[in-house]
Design an enzyme around this catalytic site. Structure first.
Site, PDB file in Angstrom:
ATOM      1  N   ALA A   1       0.813  -1.229   0.000  1.00 41.31           N
ATOM      2  CA  ALA A   1       0.000   0.000   0.000  1.00 41.31           C
ATOM      3  C   ALA A   1       0.844   1.275   0.000  1.00 41.31           C
ATOM      4  CB  ALA A   1      -0.957  -0.006   1.191  1.00 41.31           C
ATOM      5  N   SER A   2       2.149   1.149  -0.249  1.00 41.08           N
ATOM      6  CA  SER A   2       2.986   2.361  -0.299  1.00 41.08           C
ATOM      7  C   SER A   2       2.778   3.137  -1.591  1.00 41.08           C
ATOM      8  CB  SER A   2       4.464   1.982  -0.144  1.00 41.08           C
ATOM      9  OG  SER A   2       4.804   0.957  -1.054  1.00 41.08           O
ATOM     10  N   ARG A   3       2.295   2.421  -2.623  1.00 45.13           N
ATOM     11  CA  ARG A   3       2.173   3.053  -3.945  1.00 45.13           C
ATOM     12  C   ARG A   3       0.996   2.450  -4.693  1.00 45.13           C
ATOM     13  NH1 ARG A   3       6.269   0.961  -7.132  1.00 45.13           N
ATOM     14  NH2 ARG A   3       7.198  -0.471  -5.638  1.00 45.13           N
TER      15      ARG A   3
ATOM     16  N   SER B   1      -5.435 -10.111 -12.135  1.00 43.98           N
ATOM     17  CA  SER B   1      -5.134  -9.296 -13.327  1.00 43.98           C
ATOM     18  C   SER B   1      -5.909  -9.853 -14.504  1.00 43.98           C
ATOM     19  CB  SER B   1      -3.640  -9.352 -13.657  1.00 43.98           C
ATOM     20  OG  SER B   1      -3.412  -8.863 -14.967  1.00 43.98           O
TER      21      SER B   1
ATOM     22  N   TYR C   1       3.750 -14.113 -15.210  1.00 46.55           N
ATOM     23  CA  TYR C   1       2.764 -13.246 -14.546  1.00 46.55           C
ATOM     24  C   TYR C   1       1.354 -13.837 -14.679  1.00 46.55           C
ATOM     25  CZ  TYR C   1       0.376  -8.874 -13.266  1.00 46.55           C
ATOM     26  OH  TYR C   1      -0.412  -7.930 -12.659  1.00 46.55           O
TER      27      TYR C   1
ATOM     28  N   ALA D   1       0.518 -16.893 -15.165  1.00 47.04           N
ATOM     29  CA  ALA D   1       0.410 -18.123 -14.353  1.00 47.04           C
ATOM     30  C   ALA D   1       0.135 -17.766 -12.895  1.00 47.04           C
ATOM     31  CB  ALA D   1       1.697 -18.932 -14.466  1.00 47.04           C
ATOM     32  N   THR D   2       0.814 -16.726 -12.410  1.00 45.95           N
ATOM     33  CA  THR D   2       0.601 -16.359 -10.996  1.00 45.95           C
ATOM     34  C   THR D   2      -0.814 -15.809 -10.799  1.00 45.95           C
ATOM     35  OG1 THR D   2       1.478 -14.073 -11.159  1.00 45.95           O
ATOM     36  CG2 THR D   2       3.060 -15.837 -10.635  1.00 45.95           C
ATOM     37  N   LYS D   3      -1.302 -15.053 -11.759  1.00 43.65           N
ATOM     38  CA  LYS D   3      -2.630 -14.454 -11.586  1.00 43.65           C
ATOM     39  C   LYS D   3      -3.748 -15.478 -11.819  1.00 43.65           C
ATOM     40  CE  LYS D   3      -1.196 -10.438 -10.288  1.00 43.65           C
ATOM     41  NZ  LYS D   3      -1.419  -9.987  -8.903  1.00 43.65           N
TER      42      LYS D   3
ATOM     43  N   ILE E   1      -3.589  -0.496 -15.693  1.00 43.32           N
ATOM     44  CA  ILE E   1      -3.856   0.580 -14.731  1.00 43.32           C
ATOM     45  C   ILE E   1      -2.605   1.464 -14.628  1.00 43.32           C
ATOM     46  CG2 ILE E   1      -4.512   1.103 -12.331  1.00 43.32           C
ATOM     47  CD1 ILE E   1      -6.698  -0.464 -13.895  1.00 43.32           C
TER      48      ILE E   1
HETATM   49  P1  NAP Z   1       3.238  -1.031  -8.022  1.00 44.80           P
HETATM   50  O1  NAP Z   1       2.845   0.360  -8.331  1.00 44.80           O
HETATM   51  O2  NAP Z   1       4.487  -1.599  -8.615  1.00 44.80           O
HETATM   52  O3  NAP Z   1       3.292  -1.190  -6.410  1.00 44.80           O
HETATM   53  C1  NAP Z   1       3.643  -2.434  -5.882  1.00 44.80           C
HETATM   54  C2  NAP Z   1       3.400  -2.413  -4.386  1.00 44.80           C
HETATM   55  O4  NAP Z   1       3.666  -3.732  -3.880  1.00 44.80           O
HETATM   56  C3  NAP Z   1       4.329  -1.485  -3.632  1.00 44.80           C
HETATM   57  O5  NAP Z   1       3.627  -0.957  -2.530  1.00 44.80           O
HETATM   58  C4  NAP Z   1       5.455  -2.412  -3.157  1.00 44.80           C
HETATM   59  O6  NAP Z   1       6.103  -1.966  -1.949  1.00 44.80           O
HETATM   60  C5  NAP Z   1       4.651  -3.649  -2.852  1.00 44.80           C
HETATM   61  N1  NAP Z   1       5.424  -4.886  -2.852  1.00 44.80           N
HETATM   62  C6  NAP Z   1       6.138  -5.451  -3.843  1.00 44.80           C
HETATM   63  N2  NAP Z   1       6.702  -6.597  -3.446  1.00 44.80           N
HETATM   64  C7  NAP Z   1       6.339  -6.764  -2.143  1.00 44.80           C
HETATM   65  C8  NAP Z   1       6.584  -7.756  -1.168  1.00 44.80           C
HETATM   66  N3  NAP Z   1       7.365  -8.817  -1.429  1.00 44.80           N
HETATM   67  N4  NAP Z   1       6.058  -7.601   0.074  1.00 44.80           N
HETATM   68  C9  NAP Z   1       5.284  -6.527   0.370  1.00 44.80           C
HETATM   69  N5  NAP Z   1       5.005  -5.552  -0.517  1.00 44.80           N
HETATM   70  C10 NAP Z   1       5.525  -5.673  -1.763  1.00 44.80           C
HETATM   71  O7  NAP Z   1       2.085  -2.069  -8.433  1.00 44.80           O
HETATM   72  P2  NAP Z   1       0.533  -1.796  -8.808  1.00 44.80           P
HETATM   73  O8  NAP Z   1       0.451  -1.482 -10.248  1.00 44.80           O
HETATM   74  O9  NAP Z   1      -0.082  -0.900  -7.812  1.00 44.80           O
HETATM   75  O10 NAP Z   1      -0.016  -3.301  -8.643  1.00 44.80           O
HETATM   76  C11 NAP Z   1      -0.645  -3.743  -7.461  1.00 44.80           C
HETATM   77  C12 NAP Z   1      -1.322  -5.074  -7.746  1.00 44.80           C
HETATM   78  O11 NAP Z   1      -2.224  -4.931  -8.840  1.00 44.80           O
HETATM   79  C13 NAP Z   1      -0.346  -6.205  -8.138  1.00 44.80           C
HETATM   80  O12 NAP Z   1      -0.783  -7.421  -7.580  1.00 44.80           O
HETATM   81  C14 NAP Z   1      -0.489  -6.252  -9.651  1.00 44.80           C
HETATM   82  O13 NAP Z   1      -0.164  -7.511 -10.174  1.00 44.80           O
HETATM   83  C15 NAP Z   1      -1.945  -5.912  -9.826  1.00 44.80           C
HETATM   84  N6  NAP Z   1      -2.291  -5.376 -11.149  1.00 44.80           N
HETATM   85  C16 NAP Z   1      -1.714  -4.233 -11.613  1.00 44.80           C
HETATM   86  C17 NAP Z   1      -2.064  -3.772 -12.890  1.00 44.80           C
HETATM   87  C18 NAP Z   1      -1.466  -2.528 -13.494  1.00 44.80           C
HETATM   88  O14 NAP Z   1      -1.652  -2.315 -14.706  1.00 44.80           O
HETATM   89  N7  NAP Z   1      -0.782  -1.685 -12.747  1.00 44.80           N
HETATM   90  C19 NAP Z   1      -2.988  -4.486 -13.662  1.00 44.80           C
HETATM   91  C20 NAP Z   1      -3.543  -5.644 -13.130  1.00 44.80           C
HETATM   92  C21 NAP Z   1      -3.205  -6.084 -11.878  1.00 44.80           C
HETATM   93  P3  NAP Z   1       7.420  -0.975  -1.979  1.00 44.80           P
HETATM   94  O15 NAP Z   1       6.934   0.357  -2.445  1.00 44.80           O
HETATM   95  O16 NAP Z   1       7.891  -0.956  -0.586  1.00 44.80           O
HETATM   96  O17 NAP Z   1       8.367  -1.611  -2.960  1.00 44.80           O
END
Ligand code: NAP
Length: 244
Positions: A10-12, A139, A152, A154-156, A185
């Site tokens: 939830a940091s970003r 995803s 990716y 496979a994990t989702k 997104i």
């Molecule tokens: P992001 O902007 O890259 O942010 C990732 C977040 O996960 C950060 O808060 C990071 O923390 C944290 N993180 C990564 N590895 C971690 C770990 N081992 N333990 C705890 N925290 C961890 O990603 P996002 O785009 O917001 O994606 C969030 C979720 O949505 C993911 O599951 C992704 O697969 C899914 N998603 C994203 C999209 C897209 O287009 N963006 C589309 C479909 C699904 P730090 O800041 O401390 O590194």
């Protein structure tokens, strides 16, 4: 409200937007992150500005010892846990022939084991209370084929199937489990895509735009609410029509 939600990653990005949205709905928020303490603290400050409690928890969700310690600390600080949003995830696109072992193992560990670790610890606490909600962030790559996303996707796909199984096991204990499957997104994760590919992706989306983290947060908040009290084990796709 007296309810608590833990949002991993939830940091970003999407996790931060979900945390802020659930705070707006009155939840106290546990902000999990992996490395970015400054950004996690910033999220917590924005949450506190909405008049609810927030604390940050540094834990690698793929590490069960760190996850257990985090849940212990959350119990001390907040008492019960009402909502878990499994969101912390990574993407490291590579064509099948280019996948390296280290990246493969990291993705499996965070995107699959991490979700199971947190769901297990959350379910332990929620079962005692006889209620709770778990949302797994999946995803659209779990339901359509995107080149370079063998790992990716496979994990989702695993996230979708674990959602159904968890839902079936936990329904008798009053815990609902659902997943959201976002399309593209606009977060840091998307910035890793080259610009020409991003343009190609936008062309392929019927709504001709990427979604926002807030779009996802709104759906997650709805799924947490009692409006969805009879729904469990489902995957809601929100992708601007990409998968149609
Ligand atoms: P992001 O902007 O890259 O942010 C990732 C977040 O996960 C950060 O808060 C990071 O923390 C944290 N993180 C990564 N590895 C971690 C770990 N081992 N333990 C705890 N925290 C961890 O990603 P996002 O785009 O917001 O994606 C969030 C979720 O949505 C993911 O599951 C992704 O697969 C899914 N998603 C994203 C999209 C897209 O287009 N963006 C589309 C479909 C699904 P730090 O800041 O401390 O590194």
């Amino acid at each position: 409200m007296g309810k608590t939600a833990l949002i991993t990653g939830a940091s970003r990005g999407i996790g931060k937007a979900v945390a802020l949205r659930l705070a707006k709905d009155g939840y106290d928020i546990a902000v999990n992150y992996n490395s970015n303490t400054g950004k996690a603290e910033q999220t917590a400050e924005e949450i506190r500005a909405q008049g609810v409690k927030a604390s940050i928890y540094k834990a690698d969700t793929s590490n069960i010892d760190e996850v257990k310690a985090m849940f212990k600390d959350i119990r001390k600080e907040f008492g019960g846990l009402d909502v878990l949003v499994n969101n912390a995830g990574v993407v490291d696109d590579a064509y099948l022939l280019m996948i390296n072992q280290q990246s493969l193992e990291k993705s499996l560990a965070i995107n699959i084991q991490g979700y199971i670790n947190c769901a297990q610890q959350a379910a332990l606490r929620m079962a005692g209370a006889g209620k709770g909600v778990i949302i797994n962030v999946s995803s659209v790559s779990s339901v359509i084929a995107v080149e370079g996303q063998t790992v990716y996707s496979a994990t989702k796909g695993a996230v979708n199937s674990m959602t159904a199984t968890m839902a079936k096991e936990l329904a008798p204990r009053g815990i609902r489990v659902n997943a959201v499957a976002p399309g593209f997104i606009g977060t840091d994760m998307l910035k890793s895509i080259p610009e020409d590919l991003a343009t190609k992706y936008i062309e392929s989306i019927p709504m001709k735009k990427f979604g926002s983290a807030e779009d996802v947060a709104n759906v997650v908040a709805s799924l947490c609410s009692d409006e969805f009290a009879y729904m469990t084990g489902q995957v809601l796709v929100l992708d601007g029509g990409l998968s149609l």
